[in-house]
Write a protein that holds these residues in place. Structure first.
Motif, PDB file in Angstrom:
ATOM      1  N   GLY A 137     -14.802  16.372  15.264  1.00  0.00           N
ATOM      2  CA  GLY A 137     -14.282  16.359  13.899  1.00  0.00           C
ATOM      3  C   GLY A 137     -13.550  17.631  13.542  1.00  0.00           C
ATOM      4  O   GLY A 137     -12.698  18.098  14.293  1.00  0.00           O
ATOM      5  N   ALA A 138     -13.899  18.232  12.405  1.00  0.00           N
ATOM      6  CA  ALA A 138     -13.193  19.412  11.909  1.00  0.00           C
ATOM      7  C   ALA A 138     -13.320  20.611  12.844  1.00  0.00           C
ATOM      8  O   ALA A 138     -12.447  21.472  12.874  1.00  0.00           O
ATOM      9  N   LYS A 139     -14.395  20.662  13.635  1.00  0.00           N
ATOM     10  CA  LYS A 139     -14.548  21.777  14.594  1.00  0.00           C
ATOM     11  C   LYS A 139     -13.445  21.740  15.644  1.00  0.00           C
ATOM     12  O   LYS A 139     -13.114  22.768  16.233  1.00  0.00           O
TER      13      LYS A 139
ATOM     14  N   THR B 195      -7.412  16.748   8.151  1.00  0.00           N
ATOM     15  CA  THR B 195      -6.365  17.237   7.250  1.00  0.00           C
ATOM     16  C   THR B 195      -6.445  18.747   7.052  1.00  0.00           C
ATOM     17  O   THR B 195      -7.534  19.320   6.995  1.00  0.00           O
ATOM     18  N   ASP B 196      -5.276  19.375   6.949  1.00  0.00           N
ATOM     19  CA  ASP B 196      -5.209  20.816   6.716  1.00  0.00           C
ATOM     20  C   ASP B 196      -5.738  21.170   5.333  1.00  0.00           C
ATOM     21  O   ASP B 196      -6.418  22.173   5.155  1.00  0.00           O
ATOM     22  N   SER B 197      -5.414  20.345   4.343  1.00  0.00           N
ATOM     23  CA  SER B 197      -5.703  20.694   2.954  1.00  0.00           C
ATOM     24  C   SER B 197      -7.194  20.795   2.641  1.00  0.00           C
ATOM     25  O   SER B 197      -7.627  21.725   1.977  1.00  0.00           O
ATOM     26  N   ASP B 198      -7.997  19.833   3.137  1.00  0.00           N
ATOM     27  CA  ASP B 198      -9.415  19.838   2.777  1.00  0.00           C
ATOM     28  C   ASP B 198     -10.356  19.541   3.944  1.00  0.00           C
ATOM     29  O   ASP B 198     -11.535  19.292   3.744  1.00  0.00           O
ATOM     30  N   GLN B 199      -9.810  19.574   5.165  1.00  0.00           N
ATOM     31  CA  GLN B 199     -10.606  19.333   6.376  1.00  0.00           C
ATOM     32  C   GLN B 199     -11.268  17.955   6.374  1.00  0.00           C
ATOM     33  O   GLN B 199     -12.305  17.753   6.981  1.00  0.00           O
ATOM     34  N   LYS B 200     -10.642  16.990   5.676  1.00  0.00           N
ATOM     35  CA  LYS B 200     -11.158  15.620   5.665  1.00  0.00           C
ATOM     36  C   LYS B 200     -10.888  14.989   7.026  1.00  0.00           C
ATOM     37  O   LYS B 200      -9.818  15.155   7.598  1.00  0.00           O
ATOM     38  N   VAL B 201     -11.861  14.268   7.544  1.00  0.00           N
ATOM     39  CA  VAL B 201     -11.726  13.582   8.833  1.00  0.00           C
ATOM     40  C   VAL B 201     -11.341  12.135   8.557  1.00  0.00           C
ATOM     41  O   VAL B 201     -12.099  11.390   7.939  1.00  0.00           O
TER      42      VAL B 201
ATOM     43  N   ALA C  69       0.850  -1.194   0.000  1.00  0.00           N
ATOM     44  CA  ALA C  69       0.000   0.000   0.000  1.00  0.00           C
ATOM     45  C   ALA C  69       0.885   1.243   0.000  1.00  0.00           C
ATOM     46  O   ALA C  69       1.948   1.265   0.608  1.00  0.00           O
ATOM     47  N   ASP C  70       0.440   2.238  -0.717  1.00  0.00           N
ATOM     48  CA  ASP C  70       1.212   3.473  -0.811  1.00  0.00           C
ATOM     49  C   ASP C  70       1.075   4.289   0.465  1.00  0.00           C
ATOM     50  O   ASP C  70      -0.031   4.572   0.910  1.00  0.00           O
ATOM     51  N   LYS C  71       2.223   4.674   0.999  1.00  0.00           N
ATOM     52  CA  LYS C  71       2.225   5.534   2.177  1.00  0.00           C
ATOM     53  C   LYS C  71       2.115   6.978   1.722  1.00  0.00           C
ATOM     54  O   LYS C  71       2.613   7.353   0.666  1.00  0.00           O
ATOM     55  N   THR C  72       1.450   7.753   2.524  1.00  0.00           N
ATOM     56  CA  THR C  72       1.295   9.160   2.220  1.00  0.00           C
ATOM     57  C   THR C  72       1.487   9.952   3.505  1.00  0.00           C
ATOM     58  O   THR C  72       1.361   9.408   4.598  1.00  0.00           O
ATOM     59  N   THR C  73       1.827  11.205   3.374  1.00  0.00           N
ATOM     60  CA  THR C  73       1.973  12.072   4.540  1.00  0.00           C
ATOM     61  C   THR C  73       0.948  13.188   4.432  1.00  0.00           C
ATOM     62  O   THR C  73       0.834  13.832   3.393  1.00  0.00           O
ATOM     63  N   VAL C  74       0.193  13.364   5.507  1.00  0.00           N
ATOM     64  CA  VAL C  74      -0.775  14.454   5.564  1.00  0.00           C
ATOM     65  C   VAL C  74      -0.491  15.310   6.789  1.00  0.00           C
ATOM     66  O   VAL C  74      -0.071  14.806   7.823  1.00  0.00           O
ATOM     67  N   ASN C  75      -0.698  16.607   6.622  1.00  0.00           N
ATOM     68  CA  ASN C  75      -0.606  17.519   7.750  1.00  0.00           C
ATOM     69  C   ASN C  75      -2.007  17.732   8.281  1.00  0.00           C
ATOM     70  O   ASN C  75      -2.958  17.866   7.502  1.00  0.00           O
ATOM     71  N   GLY C  76      -2.140  17.753   9.598  1.00  0.00           N
ATOM     72  CA  GLY C  76      -3.458  17.967  10.167  1.00  0.00           C
ATOM     73  C   GLY C  76      -3.432  17.992  11.676  1.00  0.00           C
ATOM     74  O   GLY C  76      -2.372  18.006  12.303  1.00  0.00           O
ATOM     75  N   TRP C  77      -4.614  17.981  12.248  1.00  0.00           N
ATOM     76  CA  TRP C  77      -4.796  18.049  13.694  1.00  0.00           C
ATOM     77  C   TRP C  77      -5.293  16.717  14.223  1.00  0.00           C
ATOM     78  O   TRP C  77      -6.147  16.081  13.606  1.00  0.00           O
ATOM     79  N   VAL C  78      -4.783  16.323  15.384  1.00  0.00           N
ATOM     80  CA  VAL C  78      -5.298  15.146  16.078  1.00  0.00           C
ATOM     81  C   VAL C  78      -6.534  15.622  16.836  1.00  0.00           C
ATOM     82  O   VAL C  78      -6.439  16.470  17.722  1.00  0.00           O
ATOM     83  N   ALA C  79      -7.697  15.118  16.430  1.00  0.00           N
ATOM     84  CA  ALA C  79      -8.967  15.539  17.015  1.00  0.00           C
ATOM     85  C   ALA C  79      -9.763  14.309  17.432  1.00  0.00           C
ATOM     86  O   ALA C  79      -9.208  13.205  17.506  1.00  0.00           O
ATOM     87  N   ASP C  80     -11.045  14.512  17.713  1.00  0.00           N
ATOM     88  CA  ASP C  80     -11.901  13.393  18.107  1.00  0.00           C
ATOM     89  C   ASP C  80     -13.079  13.273  17.154  1.00  0.00           C
ATOM     90  O   ASP C  80     -13.430  14.229  16.465  1.00  0.00           O
TER      91      ASP C  80
END
Length: 95
Positions: A27-29, A53-59, A12-23
């Protein structure tokens, strides 16, 4: 006659995403610097660990939440395998 069936799965392809550790409850809030206490409270109440994710707020649900233990509410770069709306964390670093 003997047949051997070999199953080969592509790595499987590994990817790196920037974002926040939330619950999962907030979610995005909960994807901001002021949400650490709230994130910890929701997780203690049974919510699941997610990365927003920072880029598109995907949870993204975290398959192995123990990999992010102690980083609740933190802004991170996480490397792992994303499958659908989940991520399996291989490594992370603080941003």
């Amino acid at each position: 006659l003997f047949f051997m069936i070999v199953s080969v799965s592509a790595a499987a392809d590994k990817t790196t995403v920037n974002g926040w550790v939330a619950d999962s409850k907030c979610g995005a809030k909960g994807a901001n610097a002021g949400a650490e206490a709230c994130t910890k409270k929701c997780l203690e109440a049974g919510a699941k660990v997610v990365v927003v994710t920072d880029s598109d707020q995907k949870v993204l649900n975290v398959d192995n939440p123990e990999a992010l233990k102690g980083h609740e509410g933190h802004h991170i770069a996480v490397t792992g395998v994303v499958t659908g709306d989940s991520i399996h964390v291989d490594s992370m670093k603080m941003l």
